[in-house]
Write a protein that holds these residues in place. Structure first.
Motif, short mmCIF file in Angstrom:
data_model
loop_
_atom_site.label_atom_id
_atom_site.label_comp_id
_atom_site.label_asym_id
_atom_site.label_seq_id
_atom_site.Cartn_x
_atom_site.Cartn_y
_atom_site.Cartn_z
N ILE A 1 -11.75 84.67 25.59
CA ILE A 1 -11.75 86.73 24.48
C ILE A 1 -13.03 87.24 24.64
O ILE A 1 -13.42 88.06 25.78
CB ILE A 1 -10.87 86.68 23.57
N ASP A 2 -14.05 86.26 23.92
CA ASP A 2 -15.26 86.98 23.44
C ASP A 2 -16.47 86.98 25.25
O ASP A 2 -16.98 87.38 25.76
CB ASP A 2 -16.07 85.70 22.58
N VAL A 3 -16.47 85.55 26.14
CA VAL A 3 -16.98 85.46 26.90
C VAL A 3 -16.15 86.58 28.42
O VAL A 3 -17.02 87.39 28.58
CB VAL A 3 -17.17 84.08 27.24
N ARG A 4 -14.75 86.65 28.51
CA ARG A 4 -14.21 87.07 29.92
C ARG A 4 -13.96 88.35 29.61
O ARG A 4 -14.42 89.38 30.16
CB ARG A 4 -13.23 86.02 30.37
N ILE A 5 -13.36 89.01 28.17
CA ILE A 5 -12.66 89.77 28.21
C ILE A 5 -13.96 90.68 27.46
O ILE A 5 -13.99 92.37 27.50
CB ILE A 5 -11.75 90.08 27.30
N TYR A 6 -13.86 90.91 26.10
CA TYR A 6 -14.74 91.75 25.32
C TYR A 6 -16.06 91.19 24.62
O TYR A 6 -16.26 90.46 23.85
CB TYR A 6 -14.26 92.66 24.23
N ASN A 7 -17.19 90.76 24.70
CA ASN A 7 -17.96 90.76 23.96
C ASN A 7 -18.32 90.92 22.53
O ASN A 7 -18.87 91.82 22.60
CB ASN A 7 -19.81 90.58 24.83
N MET A 8 -18.59 90.51 21.60
CA MET A 8 -18.50 90.68 19.98
C MET A 8 -19.48 89.98 19.34
O MET A 8 -19.80 88.80 20.41
CB MET A 8 -16.63 89.45 19.96
N HIS A 9 -19.59 90.33 17.95
CA HIS A 9 -21.07 89.59 17.49
C HIS A 9 -20.16 87.94 16.65
O HIS A 9 -19.21 88.52 16.98
CB HIS A 9 -20.84 90.39 16.09
N THR A 10 -21.78 87.71 16.83
CA THR A 10 -21.30 86.54 16.20
C THR A 10 -19.81 85.70 15.35
O THR A 10 -19.70 84.87 14.79
CB THR A 10 -22.26 85.88 16.52
N VAL A 11 -20.44 86.77 14.34
CA VAL A 11 -19.56 86.57 12.67
C VAL A 11 -18.10 87.16 12.88
O VAL A 11 -17.50 86.32 12.45
CB VAL A 11 -20.17 87.82 11.44
N LEU A 12 -17.92 87.90 13.84
CA LEU A 12 -16.94 88.06 13.86
C LEU A 12 -15.75 87.38 14.92
O LEU A 12 -14.62 86.68 14.56
CB LEU A 12 -16.73 89.54 15.44
N VAL A 13 -16.14 86.84 15.32
CA VAL A 13 -16.28 85.62 16.39
C VAL A 13 -15.97 84.43 15.75
O VAL A 13 -14.16 83.94 15.67
CB VAL A 13 -17.21 84.83 17.32
#
Length: 84
Positions: free
Chosen positions: A22-34
């Motif tokens: 999800i982080d790479v392909r759909i939505y770039n999220m903040h590291t803390v959120l990941v």
């Protein structure tokens, strides 16, 4: 070793692959959120797995080793194949 311990390894691998995808392909999220999503998903799935009493049965060392090998292989191949 019990089936529950082996399942926890599978849950860990699935959570990391799913959230990273999800982080790479759909939505770039903040590291803390990941990290929070991974921890939350692992906690929720582990809590769900603990409700099944059939997972308290023992599993042979050979079967546990085979499942762990497949999990590590799946992690490695998914990171290379999906370019995570």
């Amino acid at each position: 070793m019990t089936k529950k311990k082996v399942l926890n390894g599978i849950i860990l691998a699935f959570s990391v692959i799913f959230v990273r995808f999800i982080d790479v392909r759909i939505y770039n999220m903040h590291t803390v959120l990941v990290i929070g999503l991974i921890v939350g998903l692992i906690a929720a799935l582990s809590k769900l797995a603990s409700r099944f009493s059939s997972l308290e049965e023992p599993i042979s060392k050979r079967a546990a080793l085979a499942v762990n090998f497949v999990v590590i292989l799946a992690l490695t191949l998914s990171f290379f194949a999906l370019e995570l």
